[in-house]
Design an enzyme around this catalytic site. Structure first.
Site, PDB file in Angstrom:
ATOM      1  N   MET A   1       0.844  -1.168   0.000  1.00  0.00           N
ATOM      2  CA  MET A   1       0.000   0.000   0.000  1.00  0.00           C
ATOM      3  C   MET A   1       0.895   1.238   0.000  1.00  0.00           C
ATOM      4  O   MET A   1       1.693   1.422   0.904  1.00  0.00           O
ATOM      5  CB  MET A   1      -0.901   0.001   1.231  1.00  0.00           C
ATOM      6  CG  MET A   1      -1.483   1.332   1.530  1.00  0.00           C
ATOM      7  SD  MET A   1      -2.553   1.597   2.980  1.00  0.00           S
ATOM      8  CE  MET A   1      -2.512   0.176   3.940  1.00  0.00           C
ATOM      9  N   PRO A   2       0.767   2.120  -1.004  1.00  0.00           N
ATOM     10  CA  PRO A   2       1.509   3.371  -0.967  1.00  0.00           C
ATOM     11  C   PRO A   2       1.067   4.216   0.223  1.00  0.00           C
ATOM     12  O   PRO A   2      -0.123   4.275   0.538  1.00  0.00           O
ATOM     13  CB  PRO A   2       1.141   4.051  -2.284  1.00  0.00           C
ATOM     14  CG  PRO A   2       0.682   2.943  -3.169  1.00  0.00           C
ATOM     15  CD  PRO A   2       0.044   1.946  -2.262  1.00  0.00           C
ATOM     16  N   PHE A   3       2.028   4.854   0.870  1.00  0.00           N
ATOM     17  CA  PHE A   3       1.741   5.636   2.070  1.00  0.00           C
ATOM     18  C   PHE A   3       2.623   6.881   2.077  1.00  0.00           C
ATOM     19  O   PHE A   3       3.822   6.795   1.828  1.00  0.00           O
ATOM     20  CB  PHE A   3       2.014   4.790   3.314  1.00  0.00           C
ATOM     21  CG  PHE A   3       1.848   5.536   4.612  1.00  0.00           C
ATOM     22  CD1 PHE A   3       0.587   5.831   5.102  1.00  0.00           C
ATOM     23  CD2 PHE A   3       2.956   5.938   5.335  1.00  0.00           C
ATOM     24  CE1 PHE A   3       0.428   6.522   6.299  1.00  0.00           C
ATOM     25  CE2 PHE A   3       2.811   6.628   6.531  1.00  0.00           C
ATOM     26  CZ  PHE A   3       1.550   6.917   7.011  1.00  0.00           C
TER      27      PHE A   3
END
Length: 76
Positions: A1-3
């Site tokens: 998940m990009p964060f």
């Protein structure tokens, strides 16, 4: 998940500016990873209490930054 996690001095961004950060960062991740990233991208904008951060060993406050209220710099 990009964060992505942004820490900013409290009361220096308007709700609209925070929304713009979330939107533009999400779009950046989509540009890089493709559309599959959109539903999984998390962007966190955290406001740090005045005097709760510093640079070069010096505590910074809104007064020392010369920033007393949210500003809209989109027109600059």
């Amino acid at each position: 998940m990009p964060f992505a996690n942004f820490k900013v001095p409290e009361k220096t961004l308007t709700p609209e500016q925070k929304e713009e950060i979330v939107t533009r960062v999400t779009e950046l991740y989509v540009e890089i990873y493709g559309e599959r990233a959109r539903n999984n991208t998390m962007v966190l904008v955290e406001e740090v209490a005045d005097g709760g951060w510093g640079i070069s060993g010096k505590v910074l406050t809104l007064t020392t930054l010369g920033e007393a209220a949210p500003t809209d710099t989109r027109d600059l």
